[in-house]
Design an enzyme around this catalytic site. Structure first.
Site, short mmCIF file in Angstrom:
data_model
loop_
_atom_site.label_atom_id
_atom_site.label_comp_id
_atom_site.label_asym_id
_atom_site.label_seq_id
_atom_site.Cartn_x
_atom_site.Cartn_y
_atom_site.Cartn_z
CG HIS A 1 47.29 33.11 44.64
ND1 HIS A 1 46.15 32.50 44.43
CD2 HIS A 1 47.31 34.39 44.26
CE1 HIS A 1 45.21 33.25 44.18
NE2 HIS A 1 45.66 34.46 43.99
CB SER B 1 47.11 30.83 41.22
OG SER B 1 47.06 30.29 42.36
CG ASP C 1 43.22 36.81 43.11
OD1 ASP C 1 42.69 38.06 42.93
OD2 ASP C 1 44.23 36.77 43.50
#
Length: 855
Positions: free
Chosen positions: A48, A21, A140
């Site tokens: 992301h 990310s 995540d």
């Protein structure tokens, strides 16, 4: 035949899922820069991404690797030595080696694409799955790596020091499931070492039936038993072998014997292997249909009772327990039932119980818990969610070893899921036998999908065979449970409460102590430990013991008459306060001994720094004594009664003071509760806003990183262009659509009156070339007709070739005019010399022709 072999060559040896990310671009570039292009693996990158942004990740990674890079599309076949990127606005999943897309749910503000992919990868590829977690915020990937680990895959995480944002790496590392923690540039080497190890390639394997391997496994179990107090010999050999093969390859050992030597020396590796064998992978509403069936067939019926007792054995980190608690609360509220629910949650792993009792879980549970239940039973806190107190107070967590500790009793529901798959069949049957006796008539048993009742199937009625829900059957005569051999933890601390089995070494020492006392002709005596549990009985204690109804207890006071317990309790209390020996003589008027006097003697002794207490009892008939002696006995009795009365009064005063304090605390607590609710409401609103901002910030950071690289590339290209124009000595004037000067090259200042300070001014305001009055006319003509104009211009510095043409963008749109000047002075001189030579040659030819005609 050839085509089939070619097709097999495309099948990846391993599937590497990479989650990244914010700050992940640099990590990905470092990872692929050191990764060879012909590893036979495939790499799927999950980021992301902003839904409205076209990612340039494929172009940026192409500078770091020679592997083919593709944006994933629906149904795309995964090939070896390829890199696949997730597209914006989609979750990516893998099924039978093909990639599939799922559009984001617009109602969800927080998307977890890394968890979604890791879970599908674990199910689809099992041991061939590798999860890599890189820089990023949030959590995540945390739940996804649990699934990878359960399936036998491998986990790599970027170390926190090299990560620009350490949220995702830190959350993954906290699970204790990570195999490698490395900077990105070192991951490639370790990944290749792991995948090429003989145990992983299966060119070698650990044959558990071979005598030498059985001996080595026994030594490993012995080491772990001494370290953790848990005997893993009841686990299936193949389960232990698979875990050992992974640890052997990760630690770069070539043989199991080499690993055994390493294990003996490393406490860290003992702890890692211990956790590997105790791996507890669970989640909220795991197998949703199973829990829906349980709610409909079992919980819906149980909440109609006054109270429910539920035991979950092997509860791991508690997700399953809180799932049961929420289902019970939902059913209670649905029918407005007044039912007390008590859930006992036990596990052998203290670390997992600590996580469960805190009730804190990362943001990634969003993918498992329905938003309505999340809002109802969880409180949003930083980096995750906290289970609310009304749910947590329903659960009692405790350390418990199913292989040796006594079970709970009178249960309405027994839950034990995905534990038996690790245990040998004989041990499974013993535990199921224990479960049968723990259930109340009509109680239910809930097991995992891959488990079965085996020989105990006759003791239960099947409620749902698919989801393994059973009901206690009356009249079944289960075999008598054999005593299970196990060891209590030696280094991790003792389990509180009595257990049927005690450490054999201590038992032998206590027995030895008892033998020496018997040789000294002691009266009936009993040895107790610091918790008043009976350790040893010496001589005949039957006259002083009462065996009461119910479950047998090892507690001393459960077997003494109430009046005798008063004296023994006081004596033990004095011994614990520091007295070495105490005696209570000539105790009379006991209910069980009306014509006898009892003497109780107590002594304290230490065994390996552990205190034990020897309580001896003697009886003799009441002797008729003189009045004076009777008066002394009476005074002793009166003193004892007075002492009891004083203690009761003191206890009453203490209770009243405590009650007053409790009332004051309750009043203060109500006020604090009201303030806390307001703060929680405000915090939830701020947290929701913070989540959205964090998500946007993360996406912006990713976009900014890509733009930064593009800017660097454009700067390089601009520098190359400027160097080209400056070194070719070409004059160039760039005009915008309003015919204002946008840019010039240094050569222009030598042949015209235009200077750097004129940039931004309209060219019509500047006297550029006195000998080129048609310049403005030609520029306007080019703008109108969009056709080039070419002229030769003579200046003091020589002759120049001028060309005026439209300035077109990459999309062929006209955005101004480009004027170029090329010095053709030398070309003109050369042309003049050439013309003069031609004239001389022509004159010579004419003279020769004339001379020929004359002759």
């Amino acid at each position: 035949m050839k085509s089939s072999q070619q097709a097999n060559s495309f099948n990846p040896s391993y599937y590497v899922g990479i989650g990244a990310s914010a700050g992940g671009l640099e990590a990905l570039q470092a990872f692929f820069r050191t990764m060879p292009k012909d590893t036979g693996m495939t790499f799927i990158v999950i980021q992301h991404l902003s839904p409205d942004y076209k990612s340039m990740m494929d172009e940026l990674l192409a500078r770091c690797t020679d592997m083919s890079i593709s944006i994933a599309t629906e149904g795309m076949v995964v090939k070896s030595d390829h890199i696949y990127l997730i597209p914006p606005r989609y979750n990516l999943m893998i099924f039978h080696g093909n990639l599939y897309l799922e559009k984001h749910n617009v109602q969800k503000s927080n998307h977890l694409p890394i968890d979604v992919f890791f879970r599908s990868l674990a199910v689809d590829q099992g041991k061939k799955a590798v999860a890599v977690v890189m820089s990023g915020t949030g959590s995540d990937g945390t739940l996804g790596i649990r699934s990878i680990k359960e399936a036998g895959g491998m986990i790599m995480v970027q170390d926190e020091g090299s990560a620009k944002f350490d949220g995702m790496p830190k959350s993954s590392i906290s699970t204790g499931l990570v195999d490698y923690i490395l900077p990105p540039e070192k991951m490639a080497e370790e990944l290749l070492n792991y995948t090429r190890h003989p145990f992983i390639q299966k060119s070698k394997s650990m044959e558990v039936n071979m005598p030498q391997n059985m001996d080595t496994l026994a030594k490993v179990n012995l080491i772990l038993r001494d370290y953790s107090g848990i005997d893993f010999s009841y686990y299936k050999e193949n389960t232990i072998a698979r875990r050992l093969e992974r640890r052997v390859s990760i630690n770069k050992c070539q043989k199991l014997e080499d690993y055994l030597e390493f294990l003996v020396e490393s406490d860290k590796e003992k702890d890692v292997l211990y956790r590997e064998l105790l791996i507890g992978v669970t989640s909220f509403f795991r197998d949703v249909d199973a829990f829906q069936c349980l709610r409909k067939e079992v919980i819906k019926k149980l909440v109609k009772e006054k109270s429910i007792r539920i035991w979950s054995a092997g509860c791991s980190t508690g997700e399953e327990i809180y799932t049961l608690a929420m289902l019970c609360l939902e059913e209670k509220q649905k029918i407005n039932a007044d039912c007390e629910v008590k859930i006992f949650a036990t596990d052998i792993d203290r670390h997992s119980l600590d996580v469960a009792s805190q009730g804190f879980y990362p943001d990634s549970i969003l993918s498992d818990v329905h938003p309505e239940l999340l809002a109802k039973y969880f409180t949003k806190v930083e980096n995750g969610y906290q289970v609310k107190e009304e749910v947590r107070k329903m659960v009692v967590f405790a350390t418990h070893n199913l292989l040796k500790d006594p079970p709970f009793s009178k249960l309405n529901l027994m839950v034990c899921r995905n534990l038996f798959i690790y245990l040998k069949p004989s041990m499974q049957q013993k535990i199921l036998n224990m479960f049968y006796y723990s259930l109340s008539p009509g109680g239910y048993l809930f097991m995992g999908n891959s488990e079965s009742l085996g020989e105990m199937s006759e003791g239960f009625d099947t409620i749902n065979s698919k989801w393994k829900i059973y009901r206690y059957k009356k009249g079944f005569q289960a075999p008598i449970m054999n005593e299970m051999k196990a060891l209590e933890p030696q280094k991790q601390g003792q389990v509180k409460g009595w257990t049927p089995d005690t450490d054999q070494r201590k038992t032998k020492q206590i027995n030895g102590f008892g033998d020496s006392i018997i040789q000294a002709v002691l009266p009936p005596s009993v040895v107790v430990d610091g918790q008043d549990h009976i350790v040893q009985v010496i001589n005949n204690m039957n006259p002083f013991f009462e065996v009461k109804q119910g479950r047998f207890s090892q507690l001393l006071f459960h077997h003494l008459p109430s009046d005798l317990s008063i004296y023994v309790s006081g004596l033990l209390r004095r011994l614990r306060q520091g007295e070495e020996a105490m005696i209570s003589e000539n105790i009379s008027e006991l209910e069980g001994y009306p014509e006898e006097q009892t003497t109780i003697e107590g002594r304290k002794f230490l065994l390996e720094n552990t205190p034990y207490y020897l309580i001896s009892f003697r009886r003799e008939p009441v002797r008729r004594v003189e009045t004076k002696s009777l008066e002394i006995k009476t005074s002793v009795r009166e003193a004892l009664n007075q002492r009891i009365e004083d203690l009761e009064k003191e206890l009453q005063v203490t209770r009243e003071n405590l009650q007053a304090t409790v009332e004051e605390l309750e009043t203060s607590n109500e006020e604090l509760q009201s303030s806390n609710e307001e703060l929680i409401a405000s915090n939830e609103e701020l947290q929701s806003t913070n989540e959205e901002l964090q998500s946007v910030n993360e996406e912006l950071y990713t976009v900014n990183s890509e733009y930064q690289l593009k800017i660097e590339q454009l700067t390089e290209a601009n520098n190359d262009l400027n160097n080209l124009l400056n070194n070719t000595e070409v004059g160039a004037i760039y005009l915008d659509r309003k015919l204002c000067i946008r840019k010039i090259t240094p050569m222009v200042t030598r042949i015209t009156h235009i200077r750097e300070s004129d940039i931004g001014r309209p060219i019509a305001h500047i006297a550029t070339l006195s000998n080129y009055p048609e310049l403005l006319t030609d520029i306007q003509q080019v703008m109108d007709a969009l056709k080039s104009v070419e002229r030769e211009i003579s200046t003091e510095n020589g002759t120049w070739f001028s060309r005026i043409r439209p300035y077109r963008t990459a999309y062929n749109a006209v955005e101004g005019v480009l004027i170029t000047f090329v010095d053709i002075s030398e070309l003109k001189l050369a042309q003049a010399d050439l013309d003069e030579s031609r004239q001389k040659l022509k004159a010579a030819e004419e003279r020769a022709r004339s001379h020929k005609e004359d002759s």
